[in-house]
Design a protein around this motif. Structure first.
Motif, PDB file in Angstrom:
ATOM      1  N   TYR A   1       6.857   9.648  -1.661  1.00 31.62           N
ATOM      2  CA  TYR A   1       5.767   9.504  -2.624  1.00 31.62           C
ATOM      3  C   TYR A   1       6.236   9.983  -3.998  1.00 31.62           C
ATOM      4  CZ  TYR A   1       2.869   8.817   1.447  1.00 31.62           C
ATOM      5  OH  TYR A   1       2.350   8.328   2.610  1.00 31.62           O
ATOM      6  N   PRO A   2       5.902   9.219  -5.054  1.00 32.19           N
ATOM      7  CA  PRO A   2       6.296   9.684  -6.387  1.00 32.19           C
ATOM      8  C   PRO A   2       5.475  10.911  -6.795  1.00 32.19           C
ATOM      9  CG  PRO A   2       5.074   7.593  -6.509  1.00 32.19           C
ATOM     10  CD  PRO A   2       5.177   7.950  -5.062  1.00 32.19           C
ATOM     11  N   ASP A   3       6.084  11.807  -7.479  1.00 27.06           N
ATOM     12  CA  ASP A   3       5.406  12.981  -8.052  1.00 27.06           C
ATOM     13  C   ASP A   3       4.588  13.791  -7.055  1.00 27.06           C
ATOM     14  OD1 ASP A   3       4.723  14.804 -10.018  1.00 27.06           O
ATOM     15  OD2 ASP A   3       2.858  13.774 -10.482  1.00 27.06           O
ATOM     16  N   GLU A   4       5.137  14.016  -5.874  1.00 28.64           N
ATOM     17  CA  GLU A   4       4.373  14.818  -4.914  1.00 28.64           C
ATOM     18  C   GLU A   4       4.208  16.260  -5.404  1.00 28.64           C
ATOM     19  OE1 GLU A   4       7.657  14.185  -2.331  1.00 28.64           O
ATOM     20  OE2 GLU A   4       7.698  16.262  -1.674  1.00 28.64           O
ATOM     21  N   ILE A   5       5.211  16.746  -6.135  1.00 26.65           N
ATOM     22  CA  ILE A   5       5.162  18.147  -6.574  1.00 26.65           C
ATOM     23  C   ILE A   5       4.003  18.338  -7.556  1.00 26.65           C
ATOM     24  CG2 ILE A   5       6.430  20.008  -7.743  1.00 26.65           C
ATOM     25  CD1 ILE A   5       9.001  18.771  -6.688  1.00 26.65           C
TER      26      ILE A   5
ATOM     27  N   GLY B   1       0.797  -1.229   0.000  1.00 23.42           N
ATOM     28  CA  GLY B   1       0.000   0.000   0.000  1.00 23.42           C
ATOM     29  C   GLY B   1       0.826   1.273   0.000  1.00 23.42           C
ATOM     30  N   ALA B   2       2.161   1.126  -0.068  1.00 23.60           N
ATOM     31  CA  ALA B   2       3.014   2.325  -0.056  1.00 23.60           C
ATOM     32  C   ALA B   2       4.077   2.177  -1.130  1.00 23.60           C
ATOM     33  CB  ALA B   2       3.668   2.488   1.311  1.00 23.60           C
TER      34      ALA B   2
ATOM     35  N   GLU C   1      15.863   6.359  -7.760  1.00 25.23           N
ATOM     36  CA  GLU C   1      15.201   5.828  -6.561  1.00 25.23           C
ATOM     37  C   GLU C   1      15.091   6.898  -5.481  1.00 25.23           C
ATOM     38  OE1 GLU C   1      14.390   2.291  -5.734  1.00 25.23           O
ATOM     39  OE2 GLU C   1      14.284   2.290  -7.928  1.00 25.23           O
ATOM     40  N   LYS C   2      13.985   6.866  -4.764  1.00 28.75           N
ATOM     41  CA  LYS C   2      13.828   7.752  -3.607  1.00 28.75           C
ATOM     42  C   LYS C   2      14.609   7.169  -2.425  1.00 28.75           C
ATOM     43  CE  LYS C   2      10.379  10.803  -4.635  1.00 28.75           C
ATOM     44  NZ  LYS C   2       9.955  12.072  -4.107  1.00 28.75           N
ATOM     45  N   VAL C   3      15.384   8.028  -1.761  1.00 28.81           N
ATOM     46  CA  VAL C   3      16.206   7.574  -0.629  1.00 28.81           C
ATOM     47  C   VAL C   3      15.931   8.486   0.567  1.00 28.81           C
ATOM     48  CG1 VAL C   3      18.540   6.994   0.153  1.00 28.81           C
ATOM     49  CG2 VAL C   3      18.008   6.938  -2.300  1.00 28.81           C
ATOM     50  N   MET C   4      15.370   7.929   1.632  1.00 35.72           N
ATOM     51  CA  MET C   4      15.107   8.730   2.837  1.00 35.72           C
ATOM     52  C   MET C   4      16.409   8.951   3.605  1.00 35.72           C
ATOM     53  SD  MET C   4      12.029   9.779   3.550  1.00 35.72           S
ATOM     54  CE  MET C   4      11.695   9.797   5.304  1.00 35.72           C
TER      55      MET C   4
ATOM     56  N   SER D   1      -1.762  11.190   4.430  1.00 30.42           N
ATOM     57  CA  SER D   1      -2.800  10.527   3.656  1.00 30.42           C
ATOM     58  C   SER D   1      -2.243  10.061   2.314  1.00 30.42           C
ATOM     59  CB  SER D   1      -3.953  11.497   3.439  1.00 30.42           C
ATOM     60  OG  SER D   1      -3.480  12.608   2.701  1.00 30.42           O
ATOM     61  N   GLY D   2      -0.910   9.997   2.198  1.00 31.11           N
ATOM     62  CA  GLY D   2      -0.321   9.560   0.940  1.00 31.11           C
ATOM     63  C   GLY D   2      -0.582  10.564  -0.165  1.00 31.11           C
ATOM     64  N   PHE D   3      -0.591  11.836   0.224  1.00 32.45           N
ATOM     65  CA  PHE D   3      -0.830  12.914  -0.721  1.00 32.45           C
ATOM     66  C   PHE D   3      -2.146  12.756  -1.470  1.00 32.45           C
ATOM     67  CE2 PHE D   3       3.595  13.571   0.115  1.00 32.45           C
ATOM     68  CZ  PHE D   3       3.548  14.905   0.438  1.00 32.45           C
ATOM     69  N   ASP D   4      -3.140  12.214  -0.760  1.00 27.80           N
ATOM     70  CA  ASP D   4      -4.495  12.229  -1.296  1.00 27.80           C
ATOM     71  C   ASP D   4      -5.021  13.638  -1.052  1.00 27.80           C
ATOM     72  OD1 ASP D   4      -7.125  12.161  -1.809  1.00 27.80           O
ATOM     73  OD2 ASP D   4      -7.624  10.586  -0.371  1.00 27.80           O
ATOM     74  N   ILE D   5      -5.004  14.443  -2.107  1.00 28.88           N
ATOM     75  CA  ILE D   5      -5.280  15.855  -1.870  1.00 28.88           C
ATOM     76  C   ILE D   5      -6.745  16.142  -1.547  1.00 28.88           C
ATOM     77  CG2 ILE D   5      -3.286  16.808  -3.107  1.00 28.88           C
ATOM     78  CD1 ILE D   5      -5.182  17.378  -5.418  1.00 28.88           C
TER      79      ILE D   5
END
Ligand code: HEM
Length: 405
Positions: free
Chosen positions: A72-76, A40-41, A312-315, A179-183
């Protein structure tokens, strides 16, 4: 400890958020270049050791900020965010940063000291009045968050009557992350639109009649011979509201909490207020307001035995780096208001090193100077507290105060 007992890193889990430190230690010791896959993520990587994160954030040629700072991909794109310096790479980042940096020089920041001190005193008057009337004081809402809100409103020269809107906007942005960028979620879309609408009108008004404030300065500023657009200036407003408010409020609240856990050190700070600047950095190290933000790899990068592919996204788990025993020794988890250390990552490092760090420390210093002088027994009631639900920032929604006399 068996493997099944091992605390696990799960940024969405309330139990992890309540005490992330055992899981961070587990990552540092056993899985320092962690590949995180969870139903789910989106999948992402996480760095947890001090040196790895220090090197990565100082290497913007390989670790980019332009794809956003969450996993999250494409948050912008999803958020429709205006371009902000914190989500740009050099060379454009360097140029935009030089414009905004003028507003945050140590000299300019220090000139705000009398104003902020007076405001802090007025908030202490208020919480004392509340406590003496038998009302519950919420340290976080009634005191800590009020200070950065006041300071930002001063920087932007926003009328008193409009200032109360800031906090709901910040809360909405945080809710958006969770909310996982659920706008559509939690009224966030409405709040973000409202915030952009408000600042949009303010920019128009300041273009027509500039004052001495930061927004007016930005409307006059030029980059490569061109004026900044409204959209550029909105990006600045966004990063200051989203990055400067919550972080500073949480530093103050965490500081009171940490001192309540060690009354001998609290007494020492009351007796020796000159130690406050040092103590603040120790608070930030132990309870970093920004626990982690992401970068995106621009090419394959090898760290130790692991190769992270391109794209890749890296925290960057700043909250873990700041407790790394490899950097701070065996006492890394303990509060020591006299601890001396040459580096930490609470404000990140490299090109995106926090531009507001002087201002944040000034606010927190004044908060502690005044608070400890007047209420040396102030503490917190953790049983009545509520933590902020966020994978990226560490803080509070409510934190009841105790010990106000
Ligand atoms: C204790 C309080 C604060 C903490 C812990 C904090 C932390 C941070 C961190 C970790 C970053 C780097 C973000 C990244 O890794 O991508 C950052 C950047 C930034 N911060 Fe802060 N911050 C604080 C207060 C403030 C304040 C008061 C302001 C201004 C009013 C501010 C403005 C900024 C800006 C503009 C950036 C972007 C800098 C750039 O990209 O070049 N911060 N902050």
């Amino acid at each position: 400890m068996t493997l099944t007992d091992a605390p696990t890193y799960n940024p969405f889990d309330a139990a992890f958020q309540a005490d992330p430190y055992p899981a961070y230690r587990q990552l540092r010791d056993h899985d320092p270049v962690h590949r995180h896959e969870q139903e789910g993520a989106p999948a992402f990587w996480a760095l947890s050791r001090f040196d790895d994160i220090w090197n990565a954030v100082r290497d913007s040629a390989n670790f980019s900020s332009e794809q956003g700072l969450t996993f999250y991909p494409d948050e912008i794109g999803q958020l429709g965010l205006a371009p902000t310096i914190v989500m740009l790479d050099p060379p454009r980042h360097t140029k935009l940063r030089s414009l905004i940096a003028k507003g945050f020089t140590p000299h300019r920041v220090m000139s705000m000291e009398p104003l902020i001190r007076e405001f802090v005193r007025s908030r202490i008057d208020l919480i004392e009045t509340k406590a003496r009337a038998g009302e519950q004081v919420d340290l976080h809402q009634d005191f800590s968050t009020q200070i950065p809100t006041f300071v930002l409103a001063e920087l932007f020269d926003i009328p008193e009557s409009d200032r109360m809107q800031f906090d709901p906007w910040v809360t909405a942005l945080t809710a958006l992350q969770d909310s996982g960028f659920d706008i559509q979620a939690l009224g966030a879309q409405h709040a973000v639109a409202e915030m952009f609408g408000y600042f949009g009108e303010l920019i128009t008004a300041r273009r027509a009649a500039p004052g001495e404030d930061m927004i007016s300065a930005l409307t006059q500023a030029e980059l490569e011979g061109e004026r900044l657009t409204d959209w550029d200036i909105l990006g600045f407003c966004f990063v200051l509201v989203a990055g400067g408010n919550d972080t500073t409020g949480n530093l103050i609240s965490h500081g009171v909490m940490l001192l309540d856990g060690d009354h001998a050190q609290r007494e020492r700070l009351v007796a020796e207020p000159d130690l406050i600047p040092n103590a603040l950095v120790e608070f930030l190290r132990l309870e970093s307001s920004v626990q982690g933000l992401a970068r995106t790899t621009l090419r394959p990068v090898r760290i130790g035995d692991v190769e992270i592919p391109e794209g890749e996204k890296v925290m960057m788990l700043y909250g873990s780096a700041n407790r790394d025993e490899r950097e701070y020794g065996e006492s890394a988890d303990r509060l020591d208001i006299t601890r001396q250390f040459p580096r930490h990552l609470a404000f990140s490092s490299g090109v995106h090193f926090c531009i507001g760090s002087h201002l944040a420390r000034l606010q927190a210093r004044l908060a502690f100077e005044e608070l400890l002088a007047r209420q040396p027994h102030i503490g917190v009631d953790l049983s009545g507290s509520q933590r902020l639900n966020s994978a990226f920032t560490r803080g509070w929604v409510h934190l009841p105060a105790t010990g106000i006399r």
